[in-house]
Design an enzyme around this catalytic site. Structure first.
Site, PDB file in Angstrom:
ATOM      1  N   ASP A  69      44.198  41.788  49.669  1.00  0.00           N
ATOM      2  CA  ASP A  69      43.342  41.568  49.400  1.00  0.00           C
ATOM      3  C   ASP A  69      43.399  41.763  48.036  1.00  0.00           C
ATOM      4  O   ASP A  69      43.669  43.082  47.239  1.00  0.00           O
ATOM      5  CB  ASP A  69      42.028  41.746  50.286  1.00  0.00           C
ATOM      6  CG  ASP A  69      40.355  41.192  49.705  1.00  0.00           C
ATOM      7  OD1 ASP A  69      40.543  40.164  49.667  1.00  0.00           O
ATOM      8  OD2 ASP A  69      39.434  41.982  48.736  1.00  0.00           O
ATOM      9  N   PHE A 149      47.196  29.629  40.377  1.00  0.00           N
ATOM     10  CA  PHE A 149      45.967  29.783  40.925  1.00  0.00           C
ATOM     11  C   PHE A 149      44.660  30.634  40.491  1.00  0.00           C
ATOM     12  O   PHE A 149      44.722  31.358  39.672  1.00  0.00           O
ATOM     13  CB  PHE A 149      45.486  29.693  42.454  1.00  0.00           C
ATOM     14  CG  PHE A 149      45.982  30.648  43.293  1.00  0.00           C
ATOM     15  CD1 PHE A 149      47.654  31.390  43.229  1.00  0.00           C
ATOM     16  CD2 PHE A 149      45.194  31.536  43.884  1.00  0.00           C
ATOM     17  CE1 PHE A 149      47.667  32.586  43.741  1.00  0.00           C
ATOM     18  CE2 PHE A 149      45.089  32.903  44.741  1.00  0.00           C
ATOM     19  CZ  PHE A 149      46.471  33.249  44.667  1.00  0.00           C
ATOM     20  N   ASP A 152      43.831  32.233  37.260  1.00  0.00           N
ATOM     21  CA  ASP A 152      45.374  32.644  36.310  1.00  0.00           C
ATOM     22  C   ASP A 152      44.922  32.364  35.151  1.00  0.00           C
ATOM     23  O   ASP A 152      46.323  32.265  33.976  1.00  0.00           O
ATOM     24  CB  ASP A 152      46.312  31.539  37.023  1.00  0.00           C
ATOM     25  CG  ASP A 152      47.550  33.135  38.486  1.00  0.00           C
ATOM     26  OD1 ASP A 152      47.445  34.113  38.109  1.00  0.00           O
ATOM     27  OD2 ASP A 152      48.225  32.498  38.892  1.00  0.00           O
ATOM     28  N   HIS A 177      49.867  41.904  39.768  1.00  0.00           N
ATOM     29  CA  HIS A 177      49.326  43.037  40.776  1.00  0.00           C
ATOM     30  C   HIS A 177      50.153  42.308  42.469  1.00  0.00           C
ATOM     31  O   HIS A 177      50.283  43.508  43.422  1.00  0.00           O
ATOM     32  CB  HIS A 177      47.901  42.618  41.125  1.00  0.00           C
ATOM     33  CG  HIS A 177      47.839  41.032  41.238  1.00  0.00           C
ATOM     34  ND1 HIS A 177      48.120  40.375  40.251  1.00  0.00           N
ATOM     35  CD2 HIS A 177      47.132  40.358  41.853  1.00  0.00           C
ATOM     36  CE1 HIS A 177      47.829  38.773  40.255  1.00  0.00           C
ATOM     37  NE2 HIS A 177      47.067  39.059  41.371  1.00  0.00           N
TER      38      HIS A 177
HETATM   39  P1  IMP Z   1      42.013  37.281  47.840  1.00  0.00           P
HETATM   40  O1  IMP Z   1      40.338  37.607  48.819  1.00  0.00           O
HETATM   41  O2  IMP Z   1      43.010  38.283  47.638  1.00  0.00           O
HETATM   42  O3  IMP Z   1      42.301  35.402  48.813  1.00  0.00           O
HETATM   43  O4  IMP Z   1      41.884  37.527  46.197  1.00  0.00           O
HETATM   44  C1  IMP Z   1      40.324  36.950  45.946  1.00  0.00           C
HETATM   45  C2  IMP Z   1      40.042  35.835  44.826  1.00  0.00           C
HETATM   46  O5  IMP Z   1      40.851  36.432  43.669  1.00  0.00           O
HETATM   47  C3  IMP Z   1      40.804  34.820  45.463  1.00  0.00           C
HETATM   48  O6  IMP Z   1      40.610  33.509  45.895  1.00  0.00           O
HETATM   49  C4  IMP Z   1      41.716  34.264  43.627  1.00  0.00           C
HETATM   50  O7  IMP Z   1      40.230  33.763  43.110  1.00  0.00           O
HETATM   51  C5  IMP Z   1      41.449  36.196  42.796  1.00  0.00           C
HETATM   52  N1  IMP Z   1      43.125  35.751  42.478  1.00  0.00           N
HETATM   53  C6  IMP Z   1      44.230  36.914  43.963  1.00  0.00           C
HETATM   54  N2  IMP Z   1      44.856  36.413  43.767  1.00  0.00           N
HETATM   55  C7  IMP Z   1      45.318  36.155  42.232  1.00  0.00           C
HETATM   56  C8  IMP Z   1      46.487  35.388  41.493  1.00  0.00           C
HETATM   57  O8  IMP Z   1      47.340  35.931  41.909  1.00  0.00           O
HETATM   58  N3  IMP Z   1      45.998  34.940  40.415  1.00  0.00           N
HETATM   59  C9  IMP Z   1      44.728  34.893  39.724  1.00  0.00           C
HETATM   60  N4  IMP Z   1      44.210  34.729  40.748  1.00  0.00           N
HETATM   61  C10 IMP Z   1      43.855  35.354  41.982  1.00  0.00           C
END
Ligand code: IMP
Length: 198
Positions: A69, A149, A152, A177
């Site tokens: 997450d 994505f 970014d 991260h």
């Molecule tokens: P998740 O819960 O890990 O899917 O991340 C939550 C949200 O953070 C995603 O829908 C993306 O909008 C954003 N996010 C997660 N990882 C990245 C990344 O590596 N680059 C940019 N946005 C990210």
């Protein structure tokens, strides 16, 4: 080769994580193991959501698995959108909606410091192990680049002069991260596979 289910169908995340774990671990997506449905993410912390997502897979498969997450934490917004990064602009919003809302919220703001934080929960025989990775940077005033994505195109990591979306994937993976959290996961898996569990 050891197999681990990754609690995602996000092709960008799969590509990033496979590039990092590829040689040692076979990473299977939810689709590849026939798991369908939306995984609940109702916790109010990254740790809580990572554990919740991994448990959802474990309850249905009994197999070793992991979930991640991630939150984008913006200084001037008191750490928002944080754990709510995916749904920042609303329940069924797109990445572009989230970026637009973020740029709007920071209009005229000079403190643009931000970080991405990822928590990975590995469930090994049902036992949770948490790994965290973080990258500091700032939010640009407009989107740059076509890669990656999510946020970014508007995130520029410290010590770089381009956004995450303008970087080759291997460079993003080295400093991001998720890359850092996955490196800790890989290190741990290597140590336990060798029989010297920490
Ligand atoms: P998740 O819960 O890990 O899917 O991340 C939550 C949200 O953070 C995603 O829908 C993306 O909008 C954003 N996010 C997660 N990882 C990245 C990344 O590596 N680059 C940019 N946005 C990210």
């Amino acid at each position: 080769m050891k197999e681990l289910i990754f609690a995602t169908n996000n092709k960008h995340k799969l590509q990033e994580v496979r590039a990092l774990l590829g040689d040692t671990i076979k990473v299977l997506s939810l689709d590849e193991v026939g798991l369908a449905g939306d995984i609940p993410e109702t916790a109010d912390t990254l740790d809580g959501n990572a554990i919740q997502k991994a448990m959802w897979v474990y309850d249905r498969t009994g197999a070793d698995c992991f979930a991640d997450d991630t939150g984008l934490e913006v200084d001037a917004l008191g750490g928002a959108p944080g754990v709510y990064s995916a749904r920042y602009a609303g329940e069924h919003c797109t990445f572009a909606d989230n970026v637009a809302k973020l740029l709007n919220a920071l209009e005229g703001e000079t403190n643009r410091k931000a970080d991405f934080r990822t928590v990975i929960c590995l469930l090994q025989n049902g036992e949770p192990h948490l790994f965290e990775g973080r990258v500091d940077g700032h939010i640009l005033t407009q989107p740059y680049g076509e890669g990656g994505f999510g946020y970014d195109p508007v995130f520029m990591p410290d010590r770089f002069a381009v956004s995450f979306a303008e970087m080759p994937l291997d460079v993003k993976n080295m400093i991001s991260h998720r890359g850092r959290a996955v490196a800790k996961l890989a290190e741990y898996l290597k140590s336990t596979t060798n029989g010297n569990e920490k």
